[in-house]
Write a protein that holds these residues in place. Structure first.
Motif, PDB file in Angstrom:
ATOM      1  N   VAL A 161       0.844  -1.101   0.075  1.00  0.00           N
ATOM      2  CA  VAL A 161      -0.270  -0.018   0.238  1.00  0.00           C
ATOM      3  C   VAL A 161       0.817   1.231   0.057  1.00  0.00           C
ATOM      4  CG1 VAL A 161      -1.635   1.471   1.350  1.00  0.00           C
ATOM      5  CG2 VAL A 161      -2.018  -1.270   1.080  1.00  0.00           C
ATOM      6  N   LEU A 162       2.061   1.216   0.689  1.00  0.00           N
ATOM      7  CA  LEU A 162       2.765   2.446   0.796  1.00  0.00           C
ATOM      8  C   LEU A 162       3.495   2.674  -0.619  1.00  0.00           C
ATOM      9  CD1 LEU A 162       4.350   2.007   4.293  1.00  0.00           C
ATOM     10  CD2 LEU A 162       2.480   3.663   3.646  1.00  0.00           C
ATOM     11  N   ASP A 163       3.933   1.521  -1.198  1.00  0.00           N
ATOM     12  CA  ASP A 163       4.519   1.488  -2.585  1.00  0.00           C
ATOM     13  C   ASP A 163       3.378   1.925  -3.486  1.00  0.00           C
ATOM     14  OD1 ASP A 163       6.578   0.781  -4.596  1.00  0.00           O
ATOM     15  OD2 ASP A 163       4.906  -0.225  -5.451  1.00  0.00           O
ATOM     16  N   VAL A 164       2.090   1.695  -3.207  1.00  0.00           N
ATOM     17  CA  VAL A 164       1.340   2.360  -4.413  1.00  0.00           C
ATOM     18  C   VAL A 164       0.892   3.861  -4.020  1.00  0.00           C
ATOM     19  CG1 VAL A 164      -1.215   2.400  -4.826  1.00  0.00           C
ATOM     20  CG2 VAL A 164      -0.111   0.005  -4.533  1.00  0.00           C
ATOM     21  N   ALA A 165       1.404   4.109  -2.740  1.00  0.00           N
ATOM     22  CA  ALA A 165       1.125   5.570  -2.368  1.00  0.00           C
ATOM     23  C   ALA A 165       2.416   6.348  -3.278  1.00  0.00           C
ATOM     24  CB  ALA A 165       1.235   6.010  -0.814  1.00  0.00           C
ATOM     25  N   VAL A 166       3.470   5.806  -3.183  1.00  0.00           N
ATOM     26  CA  VAL A 166       4.717   6.525  -3.644  1.00  0.00           C
ATOM     27  C   VAL A 166       4.372   6.509  -5.233  1.00  0.00           C
ATOM     28  CG1 VAL A 166       7.082   6.215  -4.292  1.00  0.00           C
ATOM     29  CG2 VAL A 166       6.411   5.720  -1.839  1.00  0.00           C
ATOM     30  N   GLU A 167       3.915   5.418  -5.794  1.00  0.00           N
ATOM     31  CA  GLU A 167       3.493   5.741  -7.244  1.00  0.00           C
ATOM     32  C   GLU A 167       2.523   6.742  -7.526  1.00  0.00           C
ATOM     33  OE1 GLU A 167       4.815   4.179  -9.885  1.00  0.00           O
ATOM     34  OE2 GLU A 167       6.586   3.322  -8.033  1.00  0.00           O
ATOM     35  N   ALA A 168       1.413   6.721  -6.719  1.00  0.00           N
ATOM     36  CA  ALA A 168       0.306   7.729  -6.865  1.00  0.00           C
ATOM     37  C   ALA A 168       1.227   9.175  -6.711  1.00  0.00           C
ATOM     38  CB  ALA A 168      -0.658   7.706  -5.827  1.00  0.00           C
ATOM     39  N   TYR A 169       1.802   9.471  -5.790  1.00  0.00           N
ATOM     40  CA  TYR A 169       2.672  10.967  -5.688  1.00  0.00           C
ATOM     41  C   TYR A 169       3.351  11.127  -6.994  1.00  0.00           C
ATOM     42  CZ  TYR A 169       1.634  11.868  -0.603  1.00  0.00           C
ATOM     43  OH  TYR A 169       0.900  11.997   0.468  1.00  0.00           O
ATOM     44  N   ALA A 170       4.145  10.110  -7.210  1.00  0.00           N
ATOM     45  CA  ALA A 170       4.704  10.215  -8.495  1.00  0.00           C
ATOM     46  C   ALA A 170       4.028  10.742  -9.681  1.00  0.00           C
ATOM     47  CB  ALA A 170       5.650   8.723  -9.039  1.00  0.00           C
ATOM     48  N   PRO A 183       5.924  11.267   8.214  1.00  0.00           N
ATOM     49  CA  PRO A 183       5.319  11.487   9.506  1.00  0.00           C
ATOM     50  C   PRO A 183       3.771  11.282   9.346  1.00  0.00           C
ATOM     51  CG  PRO A 183       5.585  13.494   8.151  1.00  0.00           C
ATOM     52  CD  PRO A 183       6.300  12.319   7.533  1.00  0.00           C
ATOM     53  N   LEU A 184       3.228  10.979   8.437  1.00  0.00           N
ATOM     54  CA  LEU A 184       1.822  10.561   8.362  1.00  0.00           C
ATOM     55  C   LEU A 184       1.743   9.184   8.416  1.00  0.00           C
ATOM     56  CD1 LEU A 184      -1.212  11.284   7.294  1.00  0.00           C
ATOM     57  CD2 LEU A 184      -0.411  10.643   4.868  1.00  0.00           C
ATOM     58  N   VAL A 185       2.834   8.405   7.902  1.00  0.00           N
ATOM     59  CA  VAL A 185       2.508   6.813   8.289  1.00  0.00           C
ATOM     60  C   VAL A 185       2.873   6.659   9.687  1.00  0.00           C
ATOM     61  CG1 VAL A 185       3.566   4.668   7.580  1.00  0.00           C
ATOM     62  CG2 VAL A 185       2.846   6.418   5.763  1.00  0.00           C
ATOM     63  N   ARG A 186       4.046   7.088  10.089  1.00  0.00           N
ATOM     64  CA  ARG A 186       4.410   6.933  11.512  1.00  0.00           C
ATOM     65  C   ARG A 186       3.289   7.311  12.689  1.00  0.00           C
ATOM     66  NH1 ARG A 186       9.376   5.256  11.902  1.00  0.00           N
ATOM     67  NH2 ARG A 186      10.930   5.776  10.296  1.00  0.00           N
ATOM     68  N   GLY A 187       2.567   8.570  12.543  1.00  0.00           N
ATOM     69  CA  GLY A 187       1.349   8.946  13.215  1.00  0.00           C
ATOM     70  C   GLY A 187       0.316   7.948  13.046  1.00  0.00           C
ATOM     71  N   THR A 188      -0.087   7.758  11.861  1.00  0.00           N
ATOM     72  CA  THR A 188      -1.086   6.590  11.841  1.00  0.00           C
ATOM     73  C   THR A 188      -0.732   5.205  12.406  1.00  0.00           C
ATOM     74  OG1 THR A 188      -1.842   7.419   9.397  1.00  0.00           O
ATOM     75  CG2 THR A 188      -2.491   5.208   9.923  1.00  0.00           C
ATOM     76  N   VAL A 189       0.304   4.863  12.192  1.00  0.00           N
ATOM     77  CA  VAL A 189       0.493   3.555  12.934  1.00  0.00           C
ATOM     78  C   VAL A 189       0.802   3.864  14.672  1.00  0.00           C
ATOM     79  CG1 VAL A 189       2.624   1.757  13.233  1.00  0.00           C
ATOM     80  CG2 VAL A 189       1.896   2.632  11.097  1.00  0.00           C
ATOM     81  N   ASP A 190       1.143   5.025  15.182  1.00  0.00           N
ATOM     82  CA  ASP A 190       1.123   5.214  16.434  1.00  0.00           C
ATOM     83  C   ASP A 190      -0.331   5.295  17.124  1.00  0.00           C
ATOM     84  OD1 ASP A 190       3.934   5.355  16.643  1.00  0.00           O
ATOM     85  OD2 ASP A 190       3.831   7.508  16.473  1.00  0.00           O
ATOM     86  N   ASN A 191      -1.191   6.041  16.175  1.00  0.00           N
ATOM     87  CA  ASN A 191      -2.674   5.893  16.418  1.00  0.00           C
ATOM     88  C   ASN A 191      -3.332   4.746  16.647  1.00  0.00           C
ATOM     89  OD1 ASN A 191      -2.667   8.835  17.187  1.00  0.00           O
ATOM     90  ND2 ASN A 191      -3.311   9.377  15.177  1.00  0.00           N
TER      91      ASN A 191
END
Length: 118
Positions: free
Chosen positions: A25-34, A49-57
């Motif tokens: 899913v994170l790879d797809v996000a990188v592709e979408a940003y690209a 920061p978005l991913v780390r904050g989400t995982v922490d939550n």
């Protein structure tokens, strides 16, 4: 804790969801940003920061209470707009977005109603 023989495959699949599919899913996000014009290295820095904050939550609040974003807010117009944009760019990623959106909608219902999936 003991896992029954009949449930070991589900147990191992849970680890795939928590690890391998998170990477996917994170790879797809990188592709979408690209696709949106953001260089991949910049995308990774933006995502961190978005991913780390989400995982922490998720670990602090649980998955249901950690859910944010347009589906959690019931902002279907934004979700449809994003789906259409992704579908124009990549049909396979659009299918993934749609399927994940439906599953996320189920979490949003649990969040609004205060129910826990059994």
């Amino acid at each position: 804790m003991q896992i029954s023989a009949q449930r070991k495959s589900v147990y191992h699949a849970a680890a795939v969801f928590a690890s391998n599919y998170l990477v996917t899913v994170l790879d797809v996000a990188v592709e979408a940003y690209a696709a949106a014009g953001v260089p991949r290295d910049v995308a990774l820095n933006m995502m961190e920061p978005l991913v780390r904050g989400t995982v922490d939550n998720v670990f602090r609040l649980g998955p249901t209470d950690a859910l944010t974003g347009p589906i959690a807010r019931g902002d279907i117009a934004t979700v449809v707009n994003q789906y259409r944009a992704i579908n124009t760019w990549d049909k396979q990623y659009a299918l993934l977005y749609k399927r994940l959106g439906k599953t996320t909608a189920n979490i949003a219902v649990r969040k609004r109603t205060g129910t826990v999936k059994s």
